[in-house]
Design a protein around this motif. Structure first.
Motif, PDB file in Angstrom:
ATOM      1  N   UNK A 156       8.279  13.262  -0.048  1.00 39.66           N
ATOM      2  CA  UNK A 156       7.963  12.900  -1.429  1.00 39.66           C
ATOM      3  C   UNK A 156       7.900  11.377  -1.568  1.00 39.66           C
ATOM      4  N   UNK A 157       6.939  10.889  -2.325  1.00 41.18           N
ATOM      5  CA  UNK A 157       6.764   9.458  -2.533  1.00 41.18           C
ATOM      6  C   UNK A 157       7.545   8.994  -3.760  1.00 41.18           C
ATOM      7  N   UNK A 158       8.154   7.822  -3.621  1.00 44.89           N
ATOM      8  CA  UNK A 158       8.908   7.211  -4.715  1.00 44.89           C
ATOM      9  C   UNK A 158       8.370   5.801  -4.932  1.00 44.89           C
ATOM     10  N   UNK A 205       0.914  -0.672   4.880  1.00 43.83           N
ATOM     11  CA  UNK A 205       2.115  -0.549   4.076  1.00 43.83           C
ATOM     12  C   UNK A 205       1.811  -0.875   2.622  1.00 43.83           C
ATOM     13  N   UNK A 206       2.192   0.039   1.741  1.00 43.56           N
ATOM     14  CA  UNK A 206       1.993  -0.139   0.305  1.00 43.56           C
ATOM     15  C   UNK A 206       3.287  -0.666  -0.284  1.00 43.56           C
ATOM     16  N   UNK A 207       3.185  -1.740  -1.045  1.00 44.06           N
ATOM     17  CA  UNK A 207       4.378  -2.355  -1.623  1.00 44.06           C
ATOM     18  C   UNK A 207       5.020  -1.433  -2.653  1.00 44.06           C
ATOM     19  N   UNK A 208       6.347  -1.449  -2.647  1.00 40.50           N
ATOM     20  CA  UNK A 208       7.164  -0.747  -3.644  1.00 40.50           C
ATOM     21  C   UNK A 208       6.952   0.764  -3.631  1.00 40.50           C
ATOM     22  N   UNK A 261       7.917   4.158  -1.256  1.00 40.95           N
ATOM     23  CA  UNK A 261       8.677   4.675  -0.121  1.00 40.95           C
ATOM     24  C   UNK A 261       8.526   6.194  -0.069  1.00 40.95           C
ATOM     25  N   UNK A 262       8.789   6.749   1.114  1.00 41.17           N
ATOM     26  CA  UNK A 262       8.711   8.195   1.320  1.00 41.17           C
ATOM     27  C   UNK A 262      10.042   8.688   1.866  1.00 41.17           C
ATOM     28  N   UNK A 263      10.600   9.713   1.250  1.00 38.39           N
ATOM     29  CA  UNK A 263      11.886  10.240   1.695  1.00 38.39           C
ATOM     30  C   UNK A 263      11.686  11.226   2.842  1.00 38.39           C
TER      31      UNK A 263
END
Length: 298
Positions: free
Chosen positions: A259-261, A248-251, A253-255
């Protein structure tokens, strides 16, 4: 019961044992297609055609093997272990159980789940006119019917069908490569299996129009007997190693669209204490009043 430790007797045996060792990312599951002591024409045709759909991760036994998996499943465990396979399909025929097949899967060289099914209204690949999909194509599986969700036994049957027909594990599937579709419909204790070839037609837009052409094999399966693993053993078999889980990468997220945010955290800045370069153009010019006060102070 302690597991027996097998020592390699040669370099070849050593390579075989190393290949069978547990891995973080397991290889694609291999399937054995086994003919019983007595088989009907329907069962033999079903074994051959399902073997063609499961290629290349499949082995078809030409010789007959007299066995009764539900009475004694040591034969299935021995054959799957020797051929490094996790799935098997055993076909037989008798007066008591006509056109009978047994689909099973193993875990740690032991039988995990087995389902005995009776074939009714079998329709082979040759009897259905039309084009066929290429060999080794990963199929799209569709399960219809509320019984797959409400009935505990059919819920496990759905899991076995998914494990058996899903094909190789891949990360992405392109739209033009989606050629084969298998639909399972549960109704009144039976499972209706229908196989289709996906045809992509022009629609006037970027998204093609999809048509389904019946391909075969099609069959109606009657659930006769089941041998299901306990919940604890099933949970242990589905457990994934920590190394296989993505970190898990901090901060980040993936919708739902992939797409990564990212979220950036910044501390509060005090603009009054911000150090700037001392440039003459930015220096404050003294007014006449300021010069007078400055002279008086001196």
């Amino acid at each position: 019961m302690e597991k027996e430790i097998v020592k390699a007797k040669s370099q070849r045996h050593k390579r075989v044992l190393k290949k069978r060792e547990p891995k973080i990312h397991e290889n694609d599951k291999r399937t054995l297609f086994i003919r019983g002591g007595n088989t009907s024409e329907t069962v033999t045709t079903a074994l051959k055609e399902l073997y063609l759909l499961k290629k290349p991760n499949a082995i078809l036994f030409r010789k007959r093997n007299v066995a009764r998996p539900f009475e004694d499943y040591t034969t299935m465990e021995f054959l799957t272990k020797m051929n490094d396979a996790s799935l098997f399909l055993f076909g037989s025929h008798s007066k008591k159980r006509p056109h009978n097949i047994v689909i099973g899967r193993t875990y740690d060289n032991q039988v995990l789940d087995m389902i005995e099914l009776g074939i009714e209204n079998y329709q082979s690949l040759r009897s259905v006119n039309g084009s066929k999909c290429s060999l080794g194509t990963k199929p799209c599986l569709i399960f219809s019917g509320s019984d797959f969700e409400t009935d505990d036994e059919l819920r496990r049957v759905k899991s076995v069908f998914t494990d058996f027909f899903r094909g190789p594990v891949v990360d992405n599937v392109r739209l033009s490569g989606l050629e084969h579709l298998i639909q399972f419909t549960a109704f009144e204790g039976k499972v209706f299996v229908r196989s289709y070839k996906v045809a992509l037609k022009k629609s006037g837009s970027r998204t093609p129009r999809i048509e389904l052409d019946e391909m075969g094999p099609n069959m109606d399966l009657l659930v006769r007997r089941t041998h299901l693993a306990s919940d604890d053993l099933f949970k242990k078999a589905c457990r994934k190693p920590k190394a296989a889980k993505p970190k898990k990468v901090k901060n980040v997220t993936t919708d739902v669209f992939g797409a990564k945010h990212g979220r950036v955290h910044m501390q509060k800045q005090e603009l009054k204490n911000l150090q700037l370069r001392k440039v003459k153009a930015l220096k404050r010019k003294l007014s006449t009043d300021d010069t007078k006060t400055k002279v008086l102070k001196k």
